[in-house]
Design a protein around this motif. Structure first.
Motif, mmCIF file in Angstrom:
data_model
loop_
_atom_site.group_PDB
_atom_site.id
_atom_site.type_symbol
_atom_site.label_atom_id
_atom_site.label_comp_id
_atom_site.label_asym_id
_atom_site.label_seq_id
_atom_site.Cartn_x
_atom_site.Cartn_y
_atom_site.Cartn_z
ATOM 1 N N ASP A 1 0.868 -1.176 0.000
ATOM 2 C CA ASP A 1 0.000 0.000 0.000
ATOM 3 C C ASP A 1 0.908 1.230 0.000
ATOM 4 O OD1 ASP A 1 -1.770 2.049 0.489
ATOM 5 O OD2 ASP A 1 -2.933 0.935 1.980
ATOM 6 N N LEU A 2 1.307 1.677 -1.171
ATOM 7 C CA LEU A 2 2.290 2.754 -1.277
ATOM 8 C C LEU A 2 1.769 4.091 -0.760
ATOM 9 C CD1 LEU A 2 4.115 1.947 -4.645
ATOM 10 C CD2 LEU A 2 4.620 1.170 -2.318
ATOM 11 N N PRO A 3 0.528 4.477 -1.034
ATOM 12 C CA PRO A 3 0.039 5.734 -0.447
ATOM 13 C C PRO A 3 0.086 5.706 1.079
ATOM 14 C CG PRO A 3 -1.377 5.075 -2.258
ATOM 15 C CD PRO A 3 -0.444 3.922 -2.008
ATOM 16 N N PHE A 4 -0.195 4.547 1.661
ATOM 17 C CA PHE A 4 -0.147 4.410 3.113
ATOM 18 C C PHE A 4 1.284 4.575 3.629
ATOM 19 C CE2 PHE A 4 -0.201 1.307 6.835
ATOM 20 C CZ PHE A 4 -0.684 2.250 7.727
ATOM 21 N N SER A 5 2.260 4.050 2.889
ATOM 22 C CA SER A 5 3.660 4.192 3.312
ATOM 23 C C SER A 5 4.117 5.641 3.215
ATOM 24 C CB SER A 5 4.574 3.284 2.476
ATOM 25 O OG SER A 5 4.603 3.673 1.117
ATOM 26 N N VAL A 6 3.703 6.348 2.159
ATOM 27 C CA VAL A 6 4.056 7.762 2.028
ATOM 28 C C VAL A 6 3.451 8.560 3.178
ATOM 29 C CG1 VAL A 6 3.750 9.830 0.627
ATOM 30 C CG2 VAL A 6 4.327 7.653 -0.479
ATOM 31 N N GLU A 7 2.197 8.282 3.475
ATOM 32 C CA GLU A 7 1.517 8.979 4.573
ATOM 33 C C GLU A 7 2.253 8.747 5.898
ATOM 34 O OE1 GLU A 7 -2.670 8.441 7.053
ATOM 35 O OE2 GLU A 7 -2.551 7.767 4.966
ATOM 36 N N THR A 8 2.645 7.498 6.140
ATOM 37 C CA THR A 8 3.300 7.154 7.404
ATOM 38 C C THR A 8 4.680 7.781 7.513
ATOM 39 O OG1 THR A 8 2.111 5.030 7.475
ATOM 40 C CG2 THR A 8 4.088 5.242 8.851
ATOM 41 N N LEU A 9 5.493 7.662 6.470
ATOM 42 C CA LEU A 9 6.853 8.194 6.512
ATOM 43 C C LEU A 9 6.848 9.723 6.579
ATOM 44 C CD1 LEU A 9 8.444 5.758 3.935
ATOM 45 C CD2 LEU A 9 9.110 5.963 6.342
ATOM 46 N N THR A 10 5.895 10.340 5.906
ATOM 47 C CA THR A 10 5.784 11.798 5.968
ATOM 48 C C THR A 10 5.426 12.247 7.382
ATOM 49 O OG1 THR A 10 5.102 11.930 3.649
ATOM 50 C CG2 THR A 10 4.598 13.820 5.051
ATOM 51 N N ALA A 11 4.458 11.572 7.993
ATOM 52 C CA ALA A 11 4.047 11.930 9.348
ATOM 53 C C ALA A 11 5.183 11.722 10.339
ATOM 54 C CB ALA A 11 2.821 11.107 9.753
ATOM 55 N N LEU A 12 5.923 10.648 10.201
ATOM 56 C CA LEU A 12 7.050 10.392 11.096
ATOM 57 C C LEU A 12 8.138 11.444 10.925
ATOM 58 C CD1 LEU A 12 7.580 6.520 11.061
ATOM 59 C CD2 LEU A 12 7.031 7.934 13.032
ATOM 60 N N SER A 13 8.388 11.845 9.690
ATOM 61 C CA SER A 13 9.414 12.857 9.433
ATOM 62 C C SER A 13 9.038 14.201 10.047
ATOM 63 C CB SER A 13 9.624 13.019 7.921
ATOM 64 O OG SER A 13 10.113 11.820 7.351
ATOM 65 N N ASN A 14 7.744 14.424 10.272
ATOM 66 C CA ASN A 14 7.279 15.671 10.877
ATOM 67 C C ASN A 14 7.151 15.578 12.393
ATOM 68 O OD1 ASN A 14 7.054 17.047 8.418
ATOM 69 N ND2 ASN A 14 5.009 16.222 8.048
ATOM 70 N N LEU A 15 7.571 14.461 12.944
ATOM 71 C CA LEU A 15 7.474 14.268 14.390
ATOM 72 C C LEU A 15 8.706 14.901 15.055
ATOM 73 C CD1 LEU A 15 5.089 12.810 15.683
ATOM 74 C CD2 LEU A 15 6.557 10.855 16.079
ATOM 75 N N THR A 16 8.747 16.214 15.061
ATOM 76 C CA THR A 16 9.939 16.946 15.504
ATOM 77 C C THR A 16 9.739 17.684 16.820
ATOM 78 O OG1 THR A 16 9.255 18.876 14.206
ATOM 79 C CG2 THR A 16 10.719 17.280 13.131
ATOM 80 N N LYS A 17 8.534 17.646 17.381
ATOM 81 C CA LYS A 17 8.263 18.415 18.589
ATOM 82 C C LYS A 17 7.824 17.516 19.737
ATOM 83 C CE LYS A 17 6.883 22.712 16.258
ATOM 84 N NZ LYS A 17 5.793 23.717 16.071
ATOM 85 N N GLU A 18 8.140 17.951 20.938
ATOM 86 C CA GLU A 18 7.722 17.258 22.147
ATOM 87 C C GLU A 18 6.203 17.222 22.193
ATOM 88 O OE1 GLU A 18 9.197 15.159 25.358
ATOM 89 O OE2 GLU A 18 10.476 16.597 24.291
ATOM 90 N N GLY A 19 5.677 16.052 22.541
ATOM 91 C CA GLY A 19 4.233 15.917 22.696
ATOM 92 C C GLY A 19 3.503 15.419 21.472
ATOM 93 N N LYS A 20 4.105 15.571 20.288
ATOM 94 C CA LYS A 20 3.471 15.042 19.079
ATOM 95 C C LYS A 20 3.610 13.523 19.056
ATOM 96 C CE LYS A 20 3.770 17.123 15.152
ATOM 97 N NZ LYS A 20 4.272 17.747 13.891
ATOM 98 N N LYS A 21 2.518 12.846 18.802
ATOM 99 C CA LYS A 21 2.518 11.386 18.849
ATOM 100 C C LYS A 21 1.859 10.806 17.598
ATOM 101 C CE LYS A 21 1.998 11.315 23.910
ATOM 102 N NZ LYS A 21 1.157 10.830 25.043
ATOM 103 N N MET A 22 2.189 9.568 17.326
ATOM 104 C CA MET A 22 1.500 8.826 16.277
ATOM 105 C C MET A 22 1.730 7.341 16.490
ATOM 106 S SD MET A 22 3.806 9.132 12.814
ATOM 107 C CE MET A 22 2.878 7.809 12.009
ATOM 108 N N LYS A 23 0.851 6.539 15.900
ATOM 109 C CA LYS A 23 0.984 5.094 15.991
ATOM 110 C C LYS A 23 1.712 4.551 14.770
ATOM 111 C CE LYS A 23 -2.610 3.607 19.150
ATOM 112 N NZ LYS A 23 -3.635 2.561 19.382
ATOM 113 N N LEU A 24 2.508 3.515 15.006
ATOM 114 C CA LEU A 24 3.264 2.881 13.931
ATOM 115 C C LEU A 24 2.530 1.634 13.450
ATOM 116 C CD1 LEU A 24 6.846 3.024 15.504
ATOM 117 C CD2 LEU A 24 5.929 4.505 13.719
ATOM 118 N N PRO A 25 2.283 1.521 12.163
ATOM 119 C CA PRO A 25 1.612 0.325 11.656
ATOM 120 C C PRO A 25 2.468 -0.915 11.882
ATOM 121 C CG PRO A 25 2.524 1.602 9.846
ATOM 122 C CD PRO A 25 2.665 2.445 11.083
#
Length: 435
Positions: free
Chosen positions: A256-280
């Motif tokens: 699922d390539l769109p899903f991988s782009v979405e995930t990697l983009t979100a992780l790359s933006n995880l630059t601040k304290e308190g920002k969270k996300m779940k990893l597939p």
């Protein structure tokens, strides 16, 4: 003369962290004290006379210079780990991965007369030349080598006072050098940004055939990053497979390539304290070992700011080759070759540093996969039969034959050669060369 001291301050008591492998577990590390006089010249190391009279117990194989440093007897990824802990560390199912890893370290001072031998053993490692590490550099940083080694002993439930030579080789010839290389890559990455700028995490790609130990390597690196105070996240290309209802996992075209782009983009933006996300996450044991995407409720959560993302996969860095090449290997690869055109934008463009694990013979994969499935079944989890393993691996071997030569000769798609570490391993998954 410089004083070397490793004291029990490394992970604090009751230190716990949340990551994709361990969830809500406390890790207690009662590190022992090492105090010795360290004298380093360009290529020599000598301990104080008092140490020479101590019994050789911390790393008891004092004749390391006469012993082989690489091992490929059984071919098992876990042959260097005691039998009673094989299934507690790195079995590929979520239930096994989440089992508590804990060992008790001695609280009394350790006897270290053979640290000299360990230093010499480290200096004989096959990766050091590529990493630019000289005996002098290793000597000046020997305290870090020892502390990282102790962390890994804890992780793999090894007795640091009685490491076998294969265990020393796996830790000090492989995992610790790669960790130091990753640290250097992170430093280079950070230096590109000005003070005050938000620094995205460095994405390091690990491209390696199935079963060769890349998951174990990433597992160890992720642990070292976390216990040394840096936030990391791990991903596998498996995590982006289409669901079982859509397609079983396999070659290019089954993700699922769109899903991988979405995930990697979100992780790359995880630059601040308190920002969270779940990893597939992907559950390889589902559907009798055929696999399926895990329920999102089970996905681990990470919090920023992330320092590094460790992204591993068997076909990371593969790029399309001329059609005549794929036809010569297997005409059925033509559609796979066409599908690969979309993978650079989905995966490889996010990766700024690479570890490529090189094998001599793709047929190693079958034996490694068979061992993994046997271990999964022995652990009480669903796994493929021997016949199913043969059928499963046969779907990947043509791709290895078609794309590995280009990967090894040219490097991963879009990579900078200065940021690529190629590690050649033997049938026993031990490093024999770095380029």
């Amino acid at each position: 003369m410089a004083a070397l001291s490793i004291v029990s301050q490394l992970p604090p008591t009751n230190h716990s962290y949340h990551n994709n492998i361990f969830q809500n577990h406390d890790y207690h590390c009662n590190m022992y004290n090492i105090n010795l006089k360290f004298q380093s010249s360009s290529s020599s190391y000598s301990s104080s006379p008092s140490l020479q009279s101590l019994s050789k117990s911390i790393y008891p194989s004092s004749r390391l210079g006469l012993m082989p440093t690489h091992f490929s007897k059984s071919g098992s990824e876990y042959s260097w780990i005691p039998d009673n802990s094989r299934h507690q560390n790195l079995i590929s199912t979520n239930k096994e991965i989440q089992r508590r890893l804990h060992s008790t370290f001695p609280s009394s001072p350790a006897q270290v007369s053979s640290v000299e031998d360990l230093y010499e053993f480290i200096c004989s490692g096959p990766l050091l030349s590529k990493l630019g590490m000289t005996p002098q550099i290793i000597g000046d940083s020997i305290d870090k080598w020892l502390s990282y080694g102790l962390y890994l002993c804890k992780l793999f439930k090894l007795n640091e006072l009685y490491l076998s030579v294969p265990q020393k080789a796996r830790i000090f010839h492989y995992y610790v050098p790669v960790f130091l290389w990753c640290q250097d890559e992170i430093s280079k990455h950070v230096s590109q940004y000005k003070e005050g700028e938000e620094i995205p995490p460095l994405v390091i790609g690990f491209s390696a055939p199935q079963g060769c130990g890349k998951t174990t390597l990433v597992f160890a690196l992720d642990y070292l990053f976390k216990v040394t105070g840096r936030k990391s996240a791990t991903l596998s290309i498996d995590d982006f497979y289409l669901t079982a209802k859509e397609q079983y996992r396999g070659n290019a075209g089954s993700h699922d390539l769109p899903f991988s782009v979405e995930t990697l983009t979100a992780l790359s933006n995880l630059t601040k304290e308190g920002k969270k996300m779940k990893l597939p996450r992907y559950d390889k044991s589902a559907y009798s070992g055929r696999g399926d995407r895990a329920d999102p409720s089970t996905w681990p959560e990470v919090e920023g700011p992330l320092t590094v993302i460790l992204f591993e996969g068997w076909m990371l860095g593969f790029k399309p080759v001329p059609m005549e090449v794929v036809r010569a290997v297997d005409p059925q690869l033509e559609i796979v070759n066409k599908n690969l055109e979309a993978y650079y934008d989905a995966w490889d463009k996010f990766i700024k540093a690479w570890v490529v694990i090189k094998i001599h013979d793709p047929s190693y994969v079958y034996q490694w996969r068979l061992q993994a499935e046997i271990q999964m079944r022995e652990a009480g989890n669903p796994g493929m039969t021997d016949e199913e393993v043969e059928d499963f691996v046969s779907r990947y071997l043509p791709a290895y034959k078609a794309y590995l030569p280009t990967l090894y000769e040219e490097g991963p798609s879009g990579s900078n050669p200065e940021d690529v570490l190629v590690i050649e391993i033997d049938e026993g998954r031990n490093p024999i060369l770095a380029t």
